[in-house]
Design an enzyme around this catalytic site. Structure first.
Site, PDB file in Angstrom:
ATOM      1  N   HIS A   1      -1.849  -5.494   1.725  1.00  0.00           N
ATOM      2  CA  HIS A   1      -3.116  -6.212   1.584  1.00  0.00           C
ATOM      3  C   HIS A   1      -2.822  -7.624   1.103  1.00  0.00           C
ATOM      4  O   HIS A   1      -1.903  -7.824   0.310  1.00  0.00           O
ATOM      5  CB  HIS A   1      -4.015  -5.523   0.541  1.00  0.00           C
ATOM      6  CG  HIS A   1      -5.166  -6.383   0.102  1.00  0.00           C
ATOM      7  ND1 HIS A   1      -6.344  -6.443   0.810  1.00  0.00           N
ATOM      8  CD2 HIS A   1      -5.288  -7.264  -0.929  1.00  0.00           C
ATOM      9  CE1 HIS A   1      -7.158  -7.317   0.204  1.00  0.00           C
ATOM     10  NE2 HIS A   1      -6.535  -7.827  -0.846  1.00  0.00           N
TER      11      HIS A   1
ATOM     12  N   LYS B   1       0.826  -1.210   0.000  1.00  0.00           N
ATOM     13  CA  LYS B   1       0.000   0.000   0.000  1.00  0.00           C
ATOM     14  C   LYS B   1       0.866   1.268   0.000  1.00  0.00           C
ATOM     15  O   LYS B   1       2.077   1.202   0.244  1.00  0.00           O
ATOM     16  CB  LYS B   1      -0.926  -0.050   1.218  1.00  0.00           C
ATOM     17  CG  LYS B   1      -1.912  -1.235   1.205  1.00  0.00           C
ATOM     18  CD  LYS B   1      -2.789  -1.219   2.451  1.00  0.00           C
ATOM     19  CE  LYS B   1      -3.777  -2.370   2.476  1.00  0.00           C
ATOM     20  NZ  LYS B   1      -4.598  -2.368   3.718  1.00  0.00           N
TER      21      LYS B   1
HETATM   22  P1  DAT Z   1      -7.866  -7.225   5.875  1.00  0.00           P
HETATM   23  O1  DAT Z   1      -7.106  -6.129   5.146  1.00  0.00           O
HETATM   24  O2  DAT Z   1      -7.063  -7.823   6.998  1.00  0.00           O
HETATM   25  O3  DAT Z   1      -8.417  -8.272   4.942  1.00  0.00           O
HETATM   26  P2  DAT Z   1     -10.524  -6.100   6.021  1.00  0.00           P
HETATM   27  O4  DAT Z   1     -10.762  -6.704   4.684  1.00  0.00           O
HETATM   28  O5  DAT Z   1     -11.515  -6.338   7.096  1.00  0.00           O
HETATM   29  O6  DAT Z   1      -9.090  -6.534   6.598  1.00  0.00           O
HETATM   30  O7  DAT Z   1     -10.368  -4.518   5.886  1.00  0.00           O
HETATM   31  C1  DAT Z   1      -9.695  -3.938   4.790  1.00  0.00           C
HETATM   32  C2  DAT Z   1      -8.884  -2.748   5.286  1.00  0.00           C
HETATM   33  O8  DAT Z   1      -9.748  -1.786   5.886  1.00  0.00           O
HETATM   34  C3  DAT Z   1      -7.877  -3.086   6.366  1.00  0.00           C
HETATM   35  O9  DAT Z   1      -6.653  -3.559   5.854  1.00  0.00           O
HETATM   36  C4  DAT Z   1      -7.724  -1.791   7.082  1.00  0.00           C
HETATM   37  C5  DAT Z   1      -9.112  -1.177   7.012  1.00  0.00           C
HETATM   38  N1  DAT Z   1      -9.887  -1.482   8.222  1.00  0.00           N
HETATM   39  C6  DAT Z   1     -10.519  -2.631   8.513  1.00  0.00           C
HETATM   40  N2  DAT Z   1     -11.143  -2.581   9.698  1.00  0.00           N
HETATM   41  C7  DAT Z   1     -10.896  -1.340  10.182  1.00  0.00           C
HETATM   42  C8  DAT Z   1     -11.261  -0.651  11.385  1.00  0.00           C
HETATM   43  N3  DAT Z   1     -12.025  -1.234  12.312  1.00  0.00           N
HETATM   44  N4  DAT Z   1     -10.816   0.608  11.519  1.00  0.00           N
HETATM   45  C9  DAT Z   1     -10.051   1.202  10.597  1.00  0.00           C
HETATM   46  N5  DAT Z   1      -9.679   0.622   9.440  1.00  0.00           N
HETATM   47  C10 DAT Z   1     -10.094  -0.635   9.238  1.00  0.00           C
HETATM   48 MG    MG Z   2      -9.911  -8.152   3.519  1.00  0.00          MG
END
Ligand code: DAT
Ligand code: MG
Length: 166
Positions: A125, A11
């Site tokens: 990611h 990223k």
């Molecule tokens: P991952 O990237 O581990 O697959 P995700 O798909 O749930 O996680 O979320 C995508 C992105 O969004 C993650 O890398 C960071 C952001 N994100 C997720 N949950 C968050 C939260 N509770 N607060 C802030 N940013 C968040």
């Molecule tokens: Mg994800």
């Protein structure tokens, strides 16, 4: 176990902080192979499509700005890794979503931070499961950009203008 492909994005925070080499070194521990790689500036449409499942989350707008590089640089390094159990292996080494809860020696544990606005700047990611990996690889790469193609393709005539060398 089966051979899988998974999408990895370094990223904008990872690129701005010059962490590309460090992150690729950690990923090389998985012994997976890179079958696609490109650097790109992420358009809003791609950003929103990539994170479409998170639409409605309070952090969604900030997340889109972050991946588009509003806070760092407008570059993302997109990679496809291939090998046995690729999806889980990469997710394991990447660590938990929340960088402060991630294993300290995982990529996110080492290099991630949470901003004052609450954005998880977690540097990388990685696709979560097979369904997402397929959707994401098809979203970020064209078949011809991969040295190994694992989903069905078709030949299609496309007429379009593109920038060429003068
Ligand atoms: P991952 O990237 O581990 O697959 P995700 O798909 O749930 O996680 O979320 C995508 C992105 O969004 C993650 O890398 C960071 C952001 N994100 C997720 N949950 C968050 C939260 N509770 N607060 C802030 N940013 C968040
Ligand atoms: Mg994800």
């Amino acid at each position: 176990m089966d051979v899988q492909q998974t999408l990895v994005l370094i990223k904008p925070d990872g690129l701005l902080k010059s962490l590309t080499g460090n992150i690729l070194s950690v990923l090389s521990e998985t012994k997976l192979k890179i079958v696609g790689a490109k650097i790109l500036s992420v358009k809003k449409e791609l950003a929103k499509e990539h994170y479409k499942e998170l639409k409605g989350e309070p952090f969604f707008d900030e997340l889109i700005k972050y991946i588009q590089g509003e806070y760092h640089t407008n570059r993302v390094l997109a990679l496809v890794y291939e090998g046995e159990n690729a999806i889980k292996s990469v997710r394991h080494i990447v660590g938990s979503t929340n960088p402060e809860k991630a294993d300290p020696v995982s990529i996110r544990g080492r290099y991630g931070r949470i901003t004052q606005k609450g954005v998880f700047e977690n540097a990388i990611h990685a696709s979560e499961n097979e369904k997402e990996a397929e959707r994401e690889i098809k979203l970020w790469f064209k078949p011809e950009e991969l040295t190994s193609i694992s989903y069905p393709t078709e030949s299609k005539e496309i007429e379009k203008h593109e920038l060429v060398w003068k």
